[in-house]
Each structure stands twice: as C-alpha cells, then as structure tokens.
Design a protein around this motif. Structure first.
Motif, PDB file in Angstrom:
ATOM      1  N   GLY A  18       0.802  -1.217   0.000  1.00  0.00           N
ATOM      2  CA  GLY A  18       0.000   0.000   0.000  1.00  0.00           C
ATOM      3  C   GLY A  18       0.835   1.267   0.000  1.00  0.00           C
ATOM      4  N   LEU A  19       2.140   1.137   0.253  1.00  0.00           N
ATOM      5  CA  LEU A  19       3.044   2.287   0.217  1.00  0.00           C
ATOM      6  C   LEU A  19       3.508   2.609  -1.197  1.00  0.00           C
ATOM      7  N   ILE A  20       3.336   1.661  -2.107  1.00  0.00           N
ATOM      8  CA  ILE A  20       3.873   1.760  -3.471  1.00  0.00           C
ATOM      9  C   ILE A  20       2.722   2.012  -4.448  1.00  0.00           C
ATOM     10  N   PRO A  21       2.890   2.937  -5.392  1.00  0.00           N
ATOM     11  CA  PRO A  21       1.831   3.210  -6.372  1.00  0.00           C
ATOM     12  C   PRO A  21       1.492   2.001  -7.240  1.00  0.00           C
ATOM     13  N   VAL A  22       0.261   1.970  -7.706  1.00  0.00           N
ATOM     14  CA  VAL A  22      -0.219   0.886  -8.566  1.00  0.00           C
ATOM     15  C   VAL A  22       0.665   0.744  -9.797  1.00  0.00           C
ATOM     16  N   GLU A  23       1.024   1.867 -10.411  1.00  0.00           N
ATOM     17  CA  GLU A  23       1.824   1.807 -11.645  1.00  0.00           C
ATOM     18  C   GLU A  23       3.218   1.231 -11.425  1.00  0.00           C
TER      19      GLU A  23
ATOM     20  N   GLY B 120       3.597  -1.414  -9.259  1.00  0.00           N
ATOM     21  CA  GLY B 120       3.390  -2.777  -8.769  1.00  0.00           C
ATOM     22  C   GLY B 120       2.719  -2.888  -7.420  1.00  0.00           C
ATOM     23  N   GLY B 121       2.451  -1.775  -6.766  1.00  0.00           N
ATOM     24  CA  GLY B 121       1.800  -1.810  -5.458  1.00  0.00           C
ATOM     25  C   GLY B 121       0.313  -1.569  -5.576  1.00  0.00           C
ATOM     26  N   HIS B 122      -0.272  -1.103  -4.508  1.00  0.00           N
ATOM     27  CA  HIS B 122      -1.677  -0.673  -4.512  1.00  0.00           C
ATOM     28  C   HIS B 122      -1.832   0.475  -3.526  1.00  0.00           C
ATOM     29  N   ARG B 123      -1.184   1.562  -3.844  1.00  0.00           N
ATOM     30  CA  ARG B 123      -1.050   2.723  -2.959  1.00  0.00           C
ATOM     31  C   ARG B 123      -2.373   3.114  -2.317  1.00  0.00           C
TER      32      ARG B 123
ATOM     33  N   GLU C 273      13.970   3.362 -13.453  1.00  0.00           N
ATOM     34  CA  GLU C 273      14.898   2.273 -13.119  1.00  0.00           C
ATOM     35  C   GLU C 273      15.078   2.164 -11.604  1.00  0.00           C
ATOM     36  N   GLN C 274      15.204   3.300 -10.924  1.00  0.00           N
ATOM     37  CA  GLN C 274      15.366   3.287  -9.470  1.00  0.00           C
ATOM     38  C   GLN C 274      14.115   2.735  -8.782  1.00  0.00           C
ATOM     39  N   LYS C 275      12.957   3.134  -9.253  1.00  0.00           N
ATOM     40  CA  LYS C 275      11.717   2.621  -8.672  1.00  0.00           C
ATOM     41  C   LYS C 275      11.631   1.112  -8.839  1.00  0.00           C
ATOM     42  N   LYS C 276      11.947   0.636 -10.031  1.00  0.00           N
ATOM     43  CA  LYS C 276      11.892  -0.806 -10.275  1.00  0.00           C
ATOM     44  C   LYS C 276      12.855  -1.545  -9.342  1.00  0.00           C
ATOM     45  N   ARG C 277      14.055  -1.040  -9.226  1.00  0.00           N
ATOM     46  CA  ARG C 277      15.087  -1.702  -8.416  1.00  0.00           C
ATOM     47  C   ARG C 277      14.808  -1.591  -6.918  1.00  0.00           C
TER      48      ARG C 277
END
Length: 176
Positions: free
Chosen positions: A61-66, A68-71, A112-116
C-alpha cells in the motif's frame, strides 16, 4: 455548501479489515516483546508480525499501482493506521518508517530506481525501508554557514560502493 464526512463502503470495509487484523495478529505483539531486555531484541521480535503486515498488503500500500503496489490514499492510510495503532504501535511504526524510506524514491526516483528499489517491498519479503535525518550536531540546517551546524553526514563513492560517514540523531527502523 455542506461537507459530507461520511466514509464510503470501501473505506468502512478497509477500517473493518484493519481492526480485525490488529485484533487477530497485532494483539500478540505485547506478549512477544515484553520479556525481552533490549530495544534490538524487541525490534527483532516484531519480524513475524511485520511479515503478517506484508502478507496482508500493508507494505504494498506504500507503493503506487503503476509501480506494482496498490497505494493507499491518505484517508485510507489514516483509517488503517488508526485501527492498527489502537492495538499495537510497534509494528505499524515499522511500516510507517518503511513508508518514509520509500517516499523519496516515489517522488523523485527514476523508473529504473523505482523498479530496483521497490522490488523488495513487492515480492512478499519482510523488507524494511528507512530514512535518516536530523544531524546529531545541528538539525537539518544543510545550508548553515558554520560547518559545525550544517550537514555533517556524507556519502562518498569508493569503487562500486558508497561509504557513509557521520551521525544522525534519528533514523527510522534503525534497530532493524
């Protein structure tokens, strides 16, 4: 014009789920940490409870949907935190500390940083994030003309690694 402060059905359901989670899982935290002597031991004893929060989707829930999360929205986050902290403050604080750690990447990171950097928070592992702030000798006065009061913690690249020297007065999840 009147303002309606009523919660939606989805918000009411989230609050109910957070309450049930807290009462079913987090109610065991106090018994697990009470007999332990040091803050480090107590922090480490939170790991299975933190893993349950990961499994329940609170960290995603901390990570945006785009990414891979579900902010969570701010309201959803506040509703969940209120219910969780009512039963235990320790484990939800570790999640909140992780949120502080991922936030700079969320707002300023490259794709790239977000993915990693988001990957460990999306794969189901009990990854922790942290943010270090408040200089031990001078607050956050990064631009103070007297070097005794400005930023004194620096990162210097040494080959393929970064070496960080200095002291911070507060770092989230530092015990972990």
């Amino acid at each position: 014009m009147a303002i309606d402060f009523s919660l939606s059905e989805a918000e009411l359901e989230l609050r109910k789920q957070a309450r049930e989670f807290a009462e079913g899982v987090l109610s065991g935290v106090e018994a697990a940490i009470a007999p332990l002597a040091t803050p480090l031991e107590r922090f480490r004893a939170l790991k299975p409870f933190y893993q349950e929060m990961v499994n329940a989707g609170f960290v995603k829930g901390l990570i945006p949907v785009e990414d891979g999360g579900h902010r969570f929205t701010n309201l959803q986050f506040a509703l969940a935190c209120e219910e969780l902290a009512r039963v235990d403050i320790n484990t939800p604080s570790a999640v909140l500390g992780t949120g502080l750690g991922v936030y700079p990447i969320l707002i300023a990171g490259t794709a790239e940083q977000k993915k990693r950097f988001f990957a460990p928070f999306l794969d189901g592992s009990p990854a922790l994030g942290a943010i270090a702030f408040t200089e031990a000798a001078g607050g956050a006065n990064f631009d103070h003309p007297d070097p005794d009061f400005g930023v004194q913690t620096f990162a210097v690249q040494d080959g393929d690694e970064w070496v960080i020297n200095g002291r911070k007065a507060y770092t989230t999840n530092a015990s972990g």
